[in-house]
Design a protein around this motif. Structure first.
Motif, PDB file in Angstrom:
ATOM      1  N   LEU A  11      12.625 -67.023 -74.759  1.00  0.00           N
ATOM      2  CA  LEU A  11      11.889 -65.928 -74.139  1.00  0.00           C
ATOM      3  C   LEU A  11      12.486 -64.634 -74.689  1.00  0.00           C
ATOM      4  CD1 LEU A  11       9.999 -64.616 -72.050  1.00  0.00           C
ATOM      5  CD2 LEU A  11      11.827 -64.909 -70.351  1.00  0.00           C
ATOM      6  N   VAL A  12      11.686 -63.841 -75.384  1.00  0.00           N
ATOM      7  CA  VAL A  12      12.165 -62.617 -76.010  1.00  0.00           C
ATOM      8  C   VAL A  12      11.692 -61.413 -75.201  1.00  0.00           C
ATOM      9  CG1 VAL A  12      12.177 -61.233 -78.114  1.00  0.00           C
ATOM     10  CG2 VAL A  12      12.066 -63.731 -78.268  1.00  0.00           C
ATOM     11  N   ILE A  13      12.637 -60.564 -74.795  1.00  0.00           N
ATOM     12  CA  ILE A  13      12.317 -59.356 -74.057  1.00  0.00           C
ATOM     13  C   ILE A  13      12.974 -58.171 -74.755  1.00  0.00           C
ATOM     14  CG2 ILE A  13      12.037 -60.561 -71.863  1.00  0.00           C
ATOM     15  CD1 ILE A  13      14.862 -59.686 -71.112  1.00  0.00           C
ATOM     16  N   LYS A  14      12.538 -56.961 -74.421  1.00  0.00           N
ATOM     17  CA  LYS A  14      13.103 -55.785 -75.072  1.00  0.00           C
ATOM     18  C   LYS A  14      14.548 -55.552 -74.667  1.00  0.00           C
ATOM     19  CE  LYS A  14       8.744 -53.311 -75.750  1.00  0.00           C
ATOM     20  NZ  LYS A  14       7.963 -52.084 -75.406  1.00  0.00           N
ATOM     21  N   SER A  15      14.820 -55.670 -73.354  1.00  0.00           N
ATOM     22  CA  SER A  15      16.180 -55.447 -72.854  1.00  0.00           C
ATOM     23  C   SER A  15      16.350 -56.172 -71.535  1.00  0.00           C
ATOM     24  CB  SER A  15      16.451 -53.949 -72.662  1.00  0.00           C
ATOM     25  OG  SER A  15      15.653 -53.453 -71.600  1.00  0.00           O
ATOM     26  N   ALA A  16      17.586 -56.298 -71.091  1.00  0.00           N
ATOM     27  CA  ALA A  16      17.883 -57.015 -69.851  1.00  0.00           C
ATOM     28  C   ALA A  16      17.221 -56.384 -68.646  1.00  0.00           C
ATOM     29  CB  ALA A  16      19.396 -57.078 -69.646  1.00  0.00           C
ATOM     30  N   LEU A 203      16.395 -70.282 -73.757  1.00  0.00           N
ATOM     31  CA  LEU A 203      17.295 -69.147 -73.801  1.00  0.00           C
ATOM     32  C   LEU A 203      16.484 -67.859 -73.771  1.00  0.00           C
ATOM     33  CD1 LEU A 203      19.712 -70.504 -76.544  1.00  0.00           C
ATOM     34  CD2 LEU A 203      20.208 -70.309 -74.091  1.00  0.00           C
ATOM     35  N   ILE A 204      17.124 -66.784 -73.333  1.00  0.00           N
ATOM     36  CA  ILE A 204      16.483 -65.481 -73.253  1.00  0.00           C
ATOM     37  C   ILE A 204      17.228 -64.539 -74.186  1.00  0.00           C
ATOM     38  CG2 ILE A 204      15.822 -63.574 -71.729  1.00  0.00           C
ATOM     39  CD1 ILE A 204      15.922 -65.596 -69.389  1.00  0.00           C
ATOM     40  N   THR A 205      16.500 -63.864 -75.053  1.00  0.00           N
ATOM     41  CA  THR A 205      17.122 -62.940 -75.997  1.00  0.00           C
ATOM     42  C   THR A 205      16.510 -61.555 -75.833  1.00  0.00           C
ATOM     43  OG1 THR A 205      15.561 -63.229 -77.833  1.00  0.00           O
ATOM     44  CG2 THR A 205      17.347 -64.839 -77.641  1.00  0.00           C
ATOM     45  N   ASP A 206      17.263 -60.546 -76.286  1.00  0.00           N
ATOM     46  CA  ASP A 206      16.694 -59.195 -76.324  1.00  0.00           C
ATOM     47  C   ASP A 206      16.030 -58.975 -77.680  1.00  0.00           C
ATOM     48  OD1 ASP A 206      18.730 -58.654 -78.147  1.00  0.00           O
ATOM     49  OD2 ASP A 206      19.949 -57.512 -76.727  1.00  0.00           O
ATOM     50  N   ALA A 207      15.535 -57.779 -77.901  1.00  0.00           N
ATOM     51  CA  ALA A 207      14.772 -57.491 -79.116  1.00  0.00           C
ATOM     52  C   ALA A 207      15.598 -57.664 -80.391  1.00  0.00           C
ATOM     53  CB  ALA A 207      14.204 -56.078 -79.048  1.00  0.00           C
ATOM     54  N   SER A 208      16.923 -57.533 -80.272  1.00  0.00           N
ATOM     55  CA  SER A 208      17.784 -57.685 -81.446  1.00  0.00           C
ATOM     56  C   SER A 208      18.071 -59.139 -81.780  1.00  0.00           C
ATOM     57  CB  SER A 208      19.106 -56.954 -81.223  1.00  0.00           C
ATOM     58  OG  SER A 208      19.914 -57.655 -80.274  1.00  0.00           O
ATOM     59  N   GLY A 209      17.666 -60.058 -80.891  1.00  0.00           N
ATOM     60  CA  GLY A 209      17.939 -61.478 -81.087  1.00  0.00           C
ATOM     61  C   GLY A 209      19.190 -61.964 -80.398  1.00  0.00           C
ATOM     62  N   ARG A 210      19.867 -61.092 -79.667  1.00  0.00           N
ATOM     63  CA  ARG A 210      21.080 -61.479 -78.950  1.00  0.00           C
ATOM     64  C   ARG A 210      20.715 -62.290 -77.700  1.00  0.00           C
ATOM     65  NH1 ARG A 210      26.191 -59.894 -79.051  1.00  0.00           N
ATOM     66  NH2 ARG A 210      27.443 -60.514 -77.249  1.00  0.00           N
ATOM     67  N   VAL A 211      21.447 -63.377 -77.463  1.00  0.00           N
ATOM     68  CA  VAL A 211      21.227 -64.188 -76.268  1.00  0.00           C
ATOM     69  C   VAL A 211      21.800 -63.453 -75.058  1.00  0.00           C
ATOM     70  CG1 VAL A 211      21.724 -66.380 -75.118  1.00  0.00           C
ATOM     71  CG2 VAL A 211      21.237 -66.336 -77.581  1.00  0.00           C
ATOM     72  N   ILE A 212      20.943 -63.194 -74.072  1.00  0.00           N
ATOM     73  CA  ILE A 212      21.379 -62.440 -72.888  1.00  0.00           C
ATOM     74  C   ILE A 212      21.148 -63.217 -71.598  1.00  0.00           C
ATOM     75  CG2 ILE A 212      21.035 -60.206 -74.002  1.00  0.00           C
ATOM     76  CD1 ILE A 212      18.400 -59.972 -72.404  1.00  0.00           C
ATOM     77  N   GLY A 213      20.669 -64.463 -71.693  1.00  0.00           N
ATOM     78  CA  GLY A 213      20.469 -65.227 -70.473  1.00  0.00           C
ATOM     79  C   GLY A 213      19.819 -66.559 -70.744  1.00  0.00           C
ATOM     80  N   VAL A 214      19.483 -67.249 -69.661  1.00  0.00           N
ATOM     81  CA  VAL A 214      18.858 -68.565 -69.764  1.00  0.00           C
ATOM     82  C   VAL A 214      17.888 -68.747 -68.610  1.00  0.00           C
ATOM     83  CG1 VAL A 214      20.757 -69.654 -68.465  1.00  0.00           C
ATOM     84  CG2 VAL A 214      19.293 -71.059 -69.924  1.00  0.00           C
ATOM     85  N   GLU A 215      16.792 -69.415 -68.913  1.00  0.00           N
ATOM     86  CA  GLU A 215      15.811 -69.773 -67.894  1.00  0.00           C
ATOM     87  C   GLU A 215      16.011 -71.235 -67.517  1.00  0.00           C
ATOM     88  OE1 GLU A 215      11.522 -68.334 -67.964  1.00  0.00           O
ATOM     89  OE2 GLU A 215      11.292 -70.457 -68.511  1.00  0.00           O
ATOM     90  N   VAL A 216      16.075 -71.517 -66.222  1.00  0.00           N
ATOM     91  CA  VAL A 216      16.307 -72.883 -65.756  1.00  0.00           C
ATOM     92  C   VAL A 216      15.214 -73.278 -64.775  1.00  0.00           C
ATOM     93  CG1 VAL A 216      18.803 -72.603 -66.000  1.00  0.00           C
ATOM     94  CG2 VAL A 216      17.741 -72.225 -63.763  1.00  0.00           C
ATOM     95  N   ARG A 217      15.072 -74.571 -64.603  1.00  0.00           N
ATOM     96  CA  ARG A 217      14.260 -75.097 -63.512  1.00  0.00           C
ATOM     97  C   ARG A 217      15.221 -75.596 -62.455  1.00  0.00           C
ATOM     98  NH1 ARG A 217       8.953 -75.129 -64.167  1.00  0.00           N
ATOM     99  NH2 ARG A 217       8.757 -76.430 -62.298  1.00  0.00           N
ATOM    100  N   SER A 218      15.157 -74.980 -61.281  1.00  0.00           N
ATOM    101  CA  SER A 218      16.085 -75.263 -60.193  1.00  0.00           C
ATOM    102  C   SER A 218      15.449 -76.243 -59.219  1.00  0.00           C
ATOM    103  CB  SER A 218      16.436 -73.956 -59.477  1.00  0.00           C
ATOM    104  OG  SER A 218      17.342 -74.185 -58.423  1.00  0.00           O
ATOM    105  N   LEU A 219      16.081 -77.401 -59.045  1.00  0.00           N
ATOM    106  CA  LEU A 219      15.538 -78.447 -58.175  1.00  0.00           C
ATOM    107  C   LEU A 219      15.672 -78.046 -56.712  1.00  0.00           C
ATOM    108  CD1 LEU A 219      14.335 -81.348 -58.517  1.00  0.00           C
ATOM    109  CD2 LEU A 219      16.631 -82.211 -58.040  1.00  0.00           C
ATOM    110  N   ALA A 220      14.640 -78.338 -55.943  1.00  0.00           N
ATOM    111  CA  ALA A 220      14.659 -78.027 -54.511  1.00  0.00           C
ATOM    112  C   ALA A 220      15.848 -78.731 -53.842  1.00  0.00           C
ATOM    113  CB  ALA A 220      13.357 -78.468 -53.867  1.00  0.00           C
ATOM    114  N   PRO A 221      16.576 -78.038 -52.963  1.00  0.00           N
ATOM    115  CA  PRO A 221      17.792 -78.617 -52.361  1.00  0.00           C
ATOM    116  C   PRO A 221      17.582 -79.971 -51.696  1.00  0.00           C
ATOM    117  CG  PRO A 221      17.692 -76.268 -51.930  1.00  0.00           C
ATOM    118  CD  PRO A 221      16.382 -76.626 -52.568  1.00  0.00           C
TER     119      PRO A 221
END
Length: 558
Positions: A11-16, A203-221
């Motif tokens: 997932l590519v975004i401009k900034s955090a 993975l989530i990156t900013d416009a420069s291609g730097r990894v700044i996070g991660v998207e997960v699927r969170s299982l219901a408790p």
């Protein structure tokens, strides 16, 4: 790609600031096994806020392992009377590791392995100096130092004196449970946060291609307990084959798809991938090891369900390079029972192709490289009967992991009996002339007091004679012959920092990898302790480097 990653593209975004984040930390680690725990502790010690995400409840393959680390020049060796040095350790590991890592990287590992053991001790892992010096895959109860590789094999011993370097964590049974539990307790005391039952998707990156996070699927408790129970039933702790585990894996995936919601985790410094290998990715296995993949449902997966190649797939979505993906740990235990070592292993042409008392992965990989992965262990009748007795009366722990599987194979795996070479060859479909020559060459070397043509230690040799013989089916296609396996290749990394490298050799900013999901000491072939040893080495390396990112940025602005 990994079975649970639907789209490896980031997932590519401009900034955090563009996203609403559900959680955040300086260092985010995906995968909470041995390497992930070591990375977390090292990053936390460097002052970083650390968050670990695990698809299940934590522990990974490490928690089900023998809990062995390969280390030299330790105080436990000295207490046992062995004078080891980093140089001696390097001389031996050079033969095993070969070009999997740079020479200077291997030197760093050898020079620092004793300190790594003391670091583990400081976090609560216990070791001891009680040594077991006979041939074994895993030492008996009360013994915690042993020859965990090929140190005593003549081909190795003539180049560097054998010294035991396998350090098993103290505790009854397999030591991985105690090893990981100690690290997890230390992580909790030191403020490492854990998010469980969350499956990384992209993975989530900013416009420069730097990894700044991660998207997960969170299982219901309310589904956590069921999810964890499936994971534990599919664990590698008891003998099985993948046919029985695939249903459990499918059910876990169904829960994840139907009972989870999307969460996004911010990583201010970067993300460390510690997701293990890809042993539970039939797709990746077919791509890199098609001959072995044909027998996928008949082998015993030494990995846990989280080892489905997700870490590799996530990084490949950013253009990451991979290496040694065809390299597998395929084990075939000839001993225990020890009497089986007196036989000869042959292929369908009746030819020996491996040293029977080599480390189990050398034997297993040798079988996997034969036509249709077929092999037979030819034993004199007396040695076969002795092997049966040894398998039955070897103590509970060894019986559970080694004796019982051997007996099951003896009884159900297609064992053949023949009065002489001709008849045993006919029973197995082996070329009789090839087997006759192999047996004669083996016995002639014993009679003439010459080294074994296959490289076997003299203590594990006995004349085959004229018969009668038994032939034990050691083929990979034999579902009753326990075939533990795991993958050894992974992401290419900068060996100074653990940063993931693109296929063109450039660094992917903000992304690191450690343990078996990355290329490392283990990637050319496996000996006991090298995986956990690499997990400590590469985990600490990635933790230090990722924790330092923010400090370096702050210093640049001063």
């Amino acid at each position: 790609m990994g079975a649970n990653v639907k789209d490896a593209a980031p997932l590519v975004i401009k900034s955090a600031e563009e996203l609403r984040w559900d959680d955040a930390a300086d260092v985010v680690i995906i995968g909470y096994g041995g390497a992930g725990a070591c990375a977390a502790l090292e990053a936390r010690a460097a002052g970083a806020e650390v968050l670990v995400i695990d698809r299940f409840g934590g522990g990974g393959t490490t928690a089900f392992s023998g809990g062995v680390i390969y280390a030299g020049a330790t105080r436990f060796q000295r207490e046992a009377g062995f004078d080891d040095t980093p140089a001696k350790m390097f001389a031996y590991l050079s033969l095993e590791v070969r070009d999997a890592v740079r020479e200077e990287t291997l030197h760093r590992y050898c020079d620092g392995s004793a300190a790594d053991v003391e670091w583990l001790v400081s976090h609560g892992v216990q070791y001891a100096s009680d040594a077991y010096l006979e041939k074994t895959i895993f030492p008996p109860e009360g013994k915690y130092l042993y020859y965990s590789g090929n140190e005593k094999a003549p081909a190795y011993a003539e180049k560097t004196p054998p010294i035991p370097r396998g350090h098993r964590a103290v505790g009854a049974g397999y030591g991985g449970q105690y090893y990981f539990a100690a690290l997890a307790r230390s992580a909790a005391r030191n403020g490492v946060r854990i998010r469980t039952h969350e499956n990384a998707q992209r993975l989530i990156t900013d416009a420069s291609g730097r990894v700044i996070g991660v998207e997960v699927r969170s299982l219901a408790p309310h589904l956590h307990e069921t999810h964890q129970r499936l994971y534990e039933r599919a664990s590698p702790s008891l003998p099985h084959n993948n046919k029985s585990v695939e249903k459990l894996r499918a059910e876990a995936m169904r829960l994840e798809e139907q009972g989870s919601s999307v969460k996004r985790i911010r990583a201010r410094n970067g993300v460390i991938l510690a997701t293990g290998g890809f042993a539970f990715s039939p797709e990746m296995l077919r791509r890199y090891s098609p001959a072995f993949a044909r027998h996928y449902l008949l082998v015993h997966n030494l990995a846990t369900l989280g080892n489905d190649g997700t870490g590799v797939a996530l990084a490949e979505g950013l253009g990451a390079g991979v290496g040694r993906m065809e390299s597998l740990y395929v084990a075939r235990n000839v001993a225990p029972p020890e009497a089986a070592l007196h036989g000869i292993m042959v292929n369908q042409q009746g030819r020996r192709f491996v040293n029977e008392d080599a480390y189990s992965s050398a034997v297993g990989l040798g079988i996997a490289q034969q036509p249709d992965c077929k092999a037979w262990l030819i034993l004199p009748a007396g040695k076969f009967r002795a092997a049966v007795k040894q398998a039955m009366f070897c103590g509970w722990h060894r019986f559970k992991f080694f004796g019982a599987p051997a007996l099951i194979n003896f009884a159900l795996g297609g064992t053949k009996r023949g009065a002489n070479v001709q008849s045993i060859a006919r029973a197995c479909g082996i070329d009789a002339s090839g087997l006759r020559e192999s047996a004669a060459e083996h016995d002639r070397a014993i009679a003439e007091n010459k080294p074994d043509p296959g490289g076997k230690d003299s203590h594990n040799r006995a004349a085959l004679g004229d018969g009668p013989f038994y032939a034990i089916n050691m083929s990979i296609s034999n579902g009753f012959a326990l075939t533990p396996f795991m993958t050894l290749g992974g992401l290419r990394v900068d060996e100074d920092t653990g940063a993931v490298l693109r296929a063109d050799g450039g660094v992917i900013a903000g992304l690191y990898a450690a343990g078996v999901c990355a290329m490392g000491l283990h990637s050319n072939g496996y000996i006991s302790g090298i995986s956990l040893g690499d997990g400590v080495f590469s985990g600490r390396r990635a933790g230090r480097a990722c924790a330092a990112v923010r400090r370096a940025a702050e210093a640049a602005h001063v």
